[in-house]
Design a protein around this motif. Structure first.
Motif, PDB file in Angstrom:
ATOM      1  N   PRO A  94      21.586  -6.377  13.822  1.00 13.05           N
ATOM      2  CA  PRO A  94      22.755  -5.281  14.400  1.00 13.05           C
ATOM      3  C   PRO A  94      23.825  -5.852  13.730  1.00 13.05           C
ATOM      4  O   PRO A  94      24.218  -6.853  13.602  1.00 13.05           O
ATOM      5  CB  PRO A  94      22.678  -5.704  16.018  1.00 13.05           C
ATOM      6  CG  PRO A  94      21.360  -6.257  16.212  1.00 13.05           C
ATOM      7  CD  PRO A  94      20.804  -7.063  15.095  1.00 13.05           C
ATOM      8  N   GLY A  95      24.560  -4.662  13.340  1.00 14.38           N
ATOM      9  CA  GLY A  95      26.079  -4.948  12.794  1.00 14.38           C
ATOM     10  C   GLY A  95      25.925  -5.125  11.288  1.00 14.38           C
ATOM     11  O   GLY A  95      26.786  -5.218  10.378  1.00 14.38           O
ATOM     12  N   GLY A  96      24.514  -4.744  10.559  1.00 16.42           N
ATOM     13  CA  GLY A  96      24.485  -4.936   9.455  1.00 16.42           C
ATOM     14  C   GLY A  96      24.401  -6.276   8.746  1.00 16.42           C
ATOM     15  O   GLY A  96      24.145  -6.440   7.463  1.00 16.42           O
ATOM     16  N   ARG A  97      24.362  -7.235   9.131  1.00 15.20           N
ATOM     17  CA  ARG A  97      24.117  -8.562   8.571  1.00 15.20           C
ATOM     18  C   ARG A  97      22.705  -8.974   8.402  1.00 15.20           C
ATOM     19  O   ARG A  97      21.788  -8.074   9.044  1.00 15.20           O
ATOM     20  CB  ARG A  97      24.410  -9.813  10.096  1.00 15.20           C
ATOM     21  CG  ARG A  97      25.917  -9.730  10.476  1.00 15.20           C
ATOM     22  CD  ARG A  97      26.161 -10.818  11.467  1.00 15.20           C
ATOM     23  NE  ARG A  97      25.189 -10.763  12.620  1.00 15.20           N
ATOM     24  CZ  ARG A  97      25.380 -10.445  13.665  1.00 15.20           C
ATOM     25  NH1 ARG A  97      26.784  -9.883  14.080  1.00 15.20           N
ATOM     26  NH2 ARG A  97      24.514 -10.388  14.615  1.00 15.20           N
ATOM     27  N   VAL A  98      22.447  -9.707   7.452  1.00 13.86           N
ATOM     28  CA  VAL A  98      21.136  -9.809   7.085  1.00 13.86           C
ATOM     29  C   VAL A  98      20.771 -11.241   7.355  1.00 13.86           C
ATOM     30  O   VAL A  98      21.527 -12.135   7.156  1.00 13.86           O
ATOM     31  CB  VAL A  98      21.113  -9.683   5.402  1.00 13.86           C
ATOM     32  CG1 VAL A  98      19.596  -9.915   4.801  1.00 13.86           C
ATOM     33  CG2 VAL A  98      21.367  -8.051   5.258  1.00 13.86           C
ATOM     34  N   MET A  99      19.489 -11.576   7.806  1.00 11.60           N
ATOM     35  CA  MET A  99      19.026 -13.047   7.953  1.00 11.60           C
ATOM     36  C   MET A  99      18.708 -13.483   6.683  1.00 11.60           C
ATOM     37  O   MET A  99      17.946 -12.976   5.848  1.00 11.60           O
ATOM     38  CB  MET A  99      17.816 -12.824   8.843  1.00 11.60           C
ATOM     39  CG  MET A  99      17.487 -14.154   9.489  1.00 11.60           C
ATOM     40  SD  MET A  99      16.227 -13.921  10.894  1.00 11.60           S
ATOM     41  CE  MET A  99      15.050 -12.989  10.450  1.00 11.60           C
ATOM     42  N   ASP A 100      19.183 -14.750   6.346  1.00 10.65           N
ATOM     43  CA  ASP A 100      18.810 -15.383   5.188  1.00 10.65           C
ATOM     44  C   ASP A 100      17.300 -15.802   5.027  1.00 10.65           C
ATOM     45  O   ASP A 100      16.580 -15.956   5.995  1.00 10.65           O
ATOM     46  CB  ASP A 100      19.964 -16.445   4.861  1.00 10.65           C
ATOM     47  CG  ASP A 100      19.746 -17.751   5.823  1.00 10.65           C
ATOM     48  OD1 ASP A 100      18.714 -17.816   6.422  1.00 10.65           O
ATOM     49  OD2 ASP A 100      20.604 -18.407   5.892  1.00 10.65           O
ATOM     50  N   LYS A 101      17.029 -16.453   3.918  1.00 13.53           N
ATOM     51  CA  LYS A 101      15.699 -16.867   3.690  1.00 13.53           C
ATOM     52  C   LYS A 101      15.347 -17.904   4.609  1.00 13.53           C
ATOM     53  O   LYS A 101      14.184 -17.985   5.063  1.00 13.53           O
ATOM     54  CB  LYS A 101      15.315 -17.080   2.325  1.00 13.53           C
ATOM     55  CG  LYS A 101      15.364 -16.063   1.130  1.00 13.53           C
ATOM     56  CD  LYS A 101      15.226 -16.383  -0.301  1.00 13.53           C
ATOM     57  CE  LYS A 101      15.122 -15.245  -1.078  1.00 13.53           C
ATOM     58  NZ  LYS A 101      16.125 -15.426  -2.438  1.00 13.53           N
ATOM     59  N   SER A 102      16.265 -18.679   4.546  1.00 11.61           N
ATOM     60  CA  SER A 102      15.937 -20.031   5.813  1.00 11.61           C
ATOM     61  C   SER A 102      15.682 -19.956   7.045  1.00 11.61           C
ATOM     62  O   SER A 102      14.834 -20.072   7.529  1.00 11.61           O
ATOM     63  CB  SER A 102      17.057 -21.034   5.365  1.00 11.61           C
ATOM     64  OG  SER A 102      17.080 -21.605   4.183  1.00 11.61           O
ATOM     65  N   THR A 103      16.393 -18.671   7.473  1.00 13.54           N
ATOM     66  CA  THR A 103      16.183 -18.314   8.910  1.00 13.54           C
ATOM     67  C   THR A 103      15.201 -17.603   8.969  1.00 13.54           C
ATOM     68  O   THR A 103      14.339 -17.857  10.017  1.00 13.54           O
ATOM     69  CB  THR A 103      17.650 -17.526   9.418  1.00 13.54           C
ATOM     70  OG1 THR A 103      18.960 -18.251   9.198  1.00 13.54           O
ATOM     71  CG2 THR A 103      17.350 -17.057  10.728  1.00 13.54           C
ATOM     72  N   THR A 104      14.722 -16.947   7.962  1.00 12.63           N
ATOM     73  CA  THR A 104      13.337 -15.981   8.114  1.00 12.63           C
ATOM     74  C   THR A 104      12.111 -17.151   8.073  1.00 12.63           C
ATOM     75  O   THR A 104      11.363 -16.913   8.769  1.00 12.63           O
ATOM     76  CB  THR A 104      13.277 -15.093   6.872  1.00 12.63           C
ATOM     77  OG1 THR A 104      14.459 -14.167   6.952  1.00 12.63           O
ATOM     78  CG2 THR A 104      11.876 -14.134   7.090  1.00 12.63           C
ATOM     79  N   LEU A 105      12.338 -18.044   7.312  1.00 15.58           N
ATOM     80  CA  LEU A 105      11.229 -19.033   7.118  1.00 15.58           C
ATOM     81  C   LEU A 105      11.221 -19.883   8.402  1.00 15.58           C
ATOM     82  O   LEU A 105       9.995 -20.096   8.868  1.00 15.58           O
ATOM     83  CB  LEU A 105      11.425 -19.803   5.948  1.00 15.58           C
ATOM     84  CG  LEU A 105      11.157 -19.078   4.447  1.00 15.58           C
ATOM     85  CD1 LEU A 105      11.795 -19.707   3.391  1.00 15.58           C
ATOM     86  CD2 LEU A 105       9.701 -18.870   4.444  1.00 15.58           C
ATOM     87  N   TYR A 106      12.296 -20.233   8.947  1.00 10.78           N
ATOM     88  CA  TYR A 106      12.193 -20.916  10.446  1.00 10.78           C
ATOM     89  C   TYR A 106      11.837 -20.134  11.293  1.00 10.78           C
ATOM     90  O   TYR A 106      10.848 -20.752  12.310  1.00 10.78           O
ATOM     91  CB  TYR A 106      13.811 -21.421  10.663  1.00 10.78           C
ATOM     92  CG  TYR A 106      14.188 -22.590  10.168  1.00 10.78           C
ATOM     93  CD1 TYR A 106      13.394 -23.710  10.130  1.00 10.78           C
ATOM     94  CD2 TYR A 106      15.266 -22.697   9.399  1.00 10.78           C
ATOM     95  CE1 TYR A 106      13.886 -24.985   9.477  1.00 10.78           C
ATOM     96  CE2 TYR A 106      15.831 -23.879   8.642  1.00 10.78           C
ATOM     97  CZ  TYR A 106      14.924 -24.847   8.644  1.00 10.78           C
ATOM     98  OH  TYR A 106      15.435 -26.031   8.280  1.00 10.78           O
ATOM     99  N   THR A 107      11.967 -18.770  11.461  1.00 10.56           N
ATOM    100  CA  THR A 107      11.226 -17.733  12.366  1.00 10.56           C
ATOM    101  C   THR A 107      10.002 -17.910  12.126  1.00 10.56           C
ATOM    102  O   THR A 107       9.152 -17.623  13.125  1.00 10.56           O
ATOM    103  CB  THR A 107      11.975 -16.446  12.255  1.00 10.56           C
ATOM    104  OG1 THR A 107      13.384 -16.586  12.312  1.00 10.56           O
ATOM    105  CG2 THR A 107      11.275 -15.729  13.236  1.00 10.56           C
ATOM    106  N   THR A 123       9.660  -8.988   4.439  1.00 14.17           N
ATOM    107  CA  THR A 123      10.039  -7.860   3.486  1.00 14.17           C
ATOM    108  C   THR A 123      11.525  -7.951   3.425  1.00 14.17           C
ATOM    109  O   THR A 123      12.212  -7.546   1.965  1.00 14.17           O
ATOM    110  CB  THR A 123       9.309  -6.744   3.679  1.00 14.17           C
ATOM    111  OG1 THR A 123       8.067  -6.967   3.890  1.00 14.17           O
ATOM    112  CG2 THR A 123       9.618  -5.472   3.088  1.00 14.17           C
ATOM    113  N   CYS A 124      12.131  -7.873   4.473  1.00 13.37           N
ATOM    114  CA  CYS A 124      13.734  -7.539   4.661  1.00 13.37           C
ATOM    115  C   CYS A 124      14.342  -8.751   3.951  1.00 13.37           C
ATOM    116  O   CYS A 124      15.230  -8.565   3.060  1.00 13.37           O
ATOM    117  CB  CYS A 124      14.382  -7.611   5.938  1.00 13.37           C
ATOM    118  SG  CYS A 124      13.618  -6.065   6.678  1.00 13.37           S
ATOM    119  N   ALA A 125      14.034 -10.128   4.007  1.00 12.28           N
ATOM    120  CA  ALA A 125      14.514 -11.208   3.429  1.00 12.28           C
ATOM    121  C   ALA A 125      14.390 -11.018   1.832  1.00 12.28           C
ATOM    122  O   ALA A 125      15.232 -11.592   1.203  1.00 12.28           O
ATOM    123  CB  ALA A 125      13.987 -12.600   3.935  1.00 12.28           C
TER     124      ALA A 125
END
Length: 130
Positions: free
Chosen positions: A4-17, A123-125
């Motif tokens: 929300p707010g247009g921020r993008v989750m970075d690769k590391s955060t995606t990988l931790y998820t 895909t988003c990351a």
């Protein structure tokens, strides 16, 4: 992945998820295969329990790759882990959609939601390139 707010989750955060989701799924497949099978409406026997545990082994492999990549400073390793994860999540999402369509069960719906979510964030990351 977009937040929300247009921020993008970075690769590391995606990988931790993905690591968190994979860890839970691995524990479910290795430690509670009978519960998984009963929720999926699949007969519980030696072969199906062994198959669940074998799938858990594959899931933990992808999960450990995601974790190691998340902790690494290597962008190439992060990219490889996200591409590998996305490939697996495409296959799982298609399979889970088919199972949900042909044999609806709570487990099939949960599997579809989890695989589609993980495919989406991978895909988003990858698309964001951050």
């Amino acid at each position: 992945s977009s937040l929300p707010g247009g921020r993008v989750m970075d690769k590391s955060t995606t990988l931790y998820t993905i690591t968190a989701a994979g860890s839970l799924y691995t524990a479910h497949m290795l430690l509670a295969p009978r519960f998984y099978l009963s929720q999926a409406k699949i007969d519980e026997n030696f072969d199906t329990i062994a198959l669940c545990r074998g799938l858990g082994g594959g899931i933990i492999g992808l999960t450990s790759m995601a974790y190691m990549a998340a902790k690494s400073s290597s962008e190439e390793l992060k990219l490889a882990a996200l591409c590998s994860g996305a490939t697996a999540f495409v296959a799982w999402t298609v399979n889970n959609a088919y199972i949900t369509y042909t044999k609806a069960s709570l487990q099939a719906k949960s599997d579809l939601a989890c695989s589609a979510f993980c495919l989406g964030i991978c895909t988003c990351a990858l698309a964001a390139g951050k």
